[in-house]
Design a protein around this motif. Structure first.
Motif, PDB file in Angstrom:
ATOM      1  N   LEU A  43       0.830  -1.204   0.000  1.00  0.00           N
ATOM      2  CA  LEU A  43       0.000   0.000   0.000  1.00  0.00           C
ATOM      3  C   LEU A  43       0.868   1.260   0.000  1.00  0.00           C
ATOM      4  O   LEU A  43       0.553   2.251  -0.658  1.00  0.00           O
ATOM      5  N   LEU A  44       1.979   1.230   0.753  1.00  0.00           N
ATOM      6  CA  LEU A  44       2.907   2.370   0.771  1.00  0.00           C
ATOM      7  C   LEU A  44       3.456   2.633  -0.624  1.00  0.00           C
ATOM      8  O   LEU A  44       3.487   3.792  -1.084  1.00  0.00           O
ATOM      9  N   ALA A  45       3.885   1.571  -1.319  1.00  0.00           N
ATOM     10  CA  ALA A  45       4.432   1.730  -2.669  1.00  0.00           C
ATOM     11  C   ALA A  45       3.385   2.332  -3.608  1.00  0.00           C
ATOM     12  O   ALA A  45       3.691   3.211  -4.423  1.00  0.00           O
ATOM     13  N   TRP A  46       2.147   1.846  -3.486  1.00  0.00           N
ATOM     14  CA  TRP A  46       1.075   2.368  -4.338  1.00  0.00           C
ATOM     15  C   TRP A  46       0.807   3.844  -4.048  1.00  0.00           C
ATOM     16  O   TRP A  46       0.679   4.660  -4.964  1.00  0.00           O
ATOM     17  N   LEU A  47       0.736   4.214  -2.780  1.00  0.00           N
ATOM     18  CA  LEU A  47       0.449   5.607  -2.410  1.00  0.00           C
ATOM     19  C   LEU A  47       1.550   6.558  -2.866  1.00  0.00           C
ATOM     20  O   LEU A  47       1.273   7.672  -3.318  1.00  0.00           O
ATOM     21  N   ILE A  48       2.797   6.130  -2.732  1.00  0.00           N
ATOM     22  CA  ILE A  48       3.907   6.974  -3.182  1.00  0.00           C
ATOM     23  C   ILE A  48       3.817   7.189  -4.692  1.00  0.00           C
ATOM     24  O   ILE A  48       3.970   8.315  -5.193  1.00  0.00           O
ATOM     25  N   ALA A  49       3.559   6.104  -5.434  1.00  0.00           N
ATOM     26  CA  ALA A  49       3.433   6.230  -6.883  1.00  0.00           C
ATOM     27  C   ALA A  49       2.250   7.123  -7.255  1.00  0.00           C
ATOM     28  O   ALA A  49       2.344   7.935  -8.185  1.00  0.00           O
ATOM     29  N   VAL A  50       1.139   6.998  -6.529  1.00  0.00           N
ATOM     30  CA  VAL A  50      -0.031   7.850  -6.779  1.00  0.00           C
ATOM     31  C   VAL A  50       0.317   9.322  -6.566  1.00  0.00           C
ATOM     32  O   VAL A  50      -0.009  10.182  -7.396  1.00  0.00           O
ATOM     33  N   ALA A  51       0.981   9.618  -5.463  1.00  0.00           N
ATOM     34  CA  ALA A  51       1.317  11.009  -5.143  1.00  0.00           C
ATOM     35  C   ALA A  51       2.228  11.612  -6.202  1.00  0.00           C
ATOM     36  O   ALA A  51       2.031  12.757  -6.636  1.00  0.00           O
TER      37      ALA A  51
END
Length: 465
Positions: free
Chosen positions: A364-372
């Protein structure tokens, strides 16, 4: 591959052109985007001018010197046009040859004869996914657009009913499946197994493209019910032709660049030796520029000459294909300029700095960073590369399957909500003849669905495997 990832990560981490704090940067980015949207929607200013002014406003409000802001914008515009512009031009030539020779009519008539009604969006997403496997998103767009527009017009379909499945197929392949550059660099940065990542990527991609493509297209067609834009639809030949290219020859010409790029990707994976002479040949033949150029040259014979065109007629066809794309090139280039300005003022680095202390699960952290980073910079590739570099230490203790899923989580996040700072947003808007609002309600929502659904299946696989 290692040199590519190192160079790209270094570029993404270049020294910002301003020393502004995070709060000022955040305000500047929001203001820059607001300027663009207001100029286009309220003042009806051309998107090229709005993107230019929005980029300048962003730089000034972020405290960057005007000269450096201009340099960032022009560098981004130049690199985008250099990377995409020639491909768009070659695609336009191929599309014009398809239209004038009757080759596009042959493909459309055959598709309409074999795929009727509800089956058409499914046929479209299948074709787009196959074509999108080895192709850059922009190349797939310029190859598919003439067929998509003609199918929508001749079959009397809503453009979104046919266009969304095609876009979904291309976008999912671009974000999740090697050999696209983003996933490949993430695989290298996280030391993931390419074969496992590819296999799991297909497992995630199939249901994702179904949900974001044919299923979402039903709703998109209700929200934005528009016909294919007349000025973009390839017209029937002005004179009846004695002959029309055969279906097989036409499909061969369209799929030639796809085949060349796919061969290159397979050879790169299997041989994996830059010194190998066969790989050198396939690397050249399978580059987007050479592959599309080859298709154009072949098309002059398989399409133009097959329809009875003289050399002079072929020359006129090529000349007439280039004028309509001038506006598209400028808008897409300006979108790239705005993206580069965002990167150069340090927005991507700000997002990474803020995310370092997020205490949440790795996927989830990896996804959120990529989203941001995607929201801030507009680039799926930059988001993938930056996020992969940031979460790379987390992959050290992971299993082969977990590392592959981490790559896919990043790829899913990199596709989240494309908007006005993404050159792809403007490419889709102009080709489909939509307003900014219509593009947000269709293309942007589709990208968000791909991102969220992709993450959902990644998390599900993490529980099962």
């Amino acid at each position: 591959m290692t040199s590519l990832s190192v160079e790209t990560l270094a570029a993404a981490a270049a020294e910002p052109i301003t020393s502004a704090g995070n709060a000022q940067l955040g305000v500047a980015v929001l203001a820059g985007i607001a300027v663009i949207v207001l100029l286009i929607t309220r003042l009806k200013l051309h998107a090229f001018l709005a993107l230019t002014l929005g980029s300048l406003a962003l730089g000034v409000l972020a405290g960057a010197p005007l000269a450096k802001t201009v340099a960032s914008f022009t560098a981004g515009l130049g690199s985008t046009v250099a990377g995409v512009g020639v491909l768009i031009a070659l695609g336009a030539i191929l599309g014009k040859l398809l239209a004038d020779s009757g080759g596009a009519d042959e493909i459309v008539d055959t598709i309409l004869a074999r795929a009727k009604g509800r089956a058409m969006p499914w046929a479209t997403v299948l074709i787009a996914s196959v074509i999108g496997l080895p192709l850059f998103f922009e190349v797939g767009i310029v190859l598919l657009i003439p067929v998509v527009l003609l199918v929508a017009k001749r079959g009397n379909y809503s453009l979104m009913r046919i266009g969304i499945p095609a876009l979904a197929g291309l976008s999912v392949m671009h974000g999740l499946i090697p050999p696209h550059p983003g996933p490949l660099v993430a695989v290298d940065a996280l030391h993931a197994n390419l074969g496992v990542t590819l296999a799991l990527g297909v497992v995630v991609a199939l249901p994702t493209v179904v949900i974001a493509g044919p299923l979402f297209a039903r709703y998109a067609a209700r929200w934005v019910d528009i016909p294919a834009p007349e000025h973009m639809v390839p017209q029937r030949p002005s004179q009846e032709l004695e002959h029309r290219p055969r279906f097989g020859a036409t499909v061969f010409t369209v799929l030639l660049p796809v085949a060349l790029m796919l061969i290159k990707a397979l050879v790169d994976i299997v041989v994996n030796d830059p010194a190998d002479s066969f790989q050198r040949v396939t690397d050249i033949a399978g580059s987007p520029l050479i592959a599309l150029l080859a298709a154009v040259l072949v098309g002059m014979f398989t399409l133009g000459r097959a329809a009875g065109f003289t050399k002079a007629r072929i020359s006129v066809t090529v000349e007439k294909s280039l004028a309509p794309i001038a506006g598209i090139l400028l808008i897409v280039g300006a979108g790239g300029g705005f993206k580069q300005t965002l990167i150069d003022v340090g927005m991507g680095q700000m997002v990474m700095d803020l995310s370092k202390n997020w205490a949440i699960p790795a996927l989830l952290l990896a996804w959120l960073i990529a989203v941001a980073i995607r929201l801030a910079t507009g680039s799926a590739t930059v988001a993938t590369i930056s996020a992969a570099g940031l979460v790379a230490p987390l992959a050290a203790g992971m299993s082969t399957t977990e590392t592959a899923l981490l790559v896919l989580a990043i790829g899913s996040g990199s596709l989240f909500f494309s908007h006005v700072n993404d050159a792809g947003f403007w490419l889709v808007k102009e080709y489909f003849g939509m307003t900014v609002g219509q593009t947000l309600k269709t293309w942007s929502v589709m990208e968000t669905i791909i991102s969220v659904v992709g993450l959902g299946f990644v998390l599900l696989l993490s529980l099962l495997l």
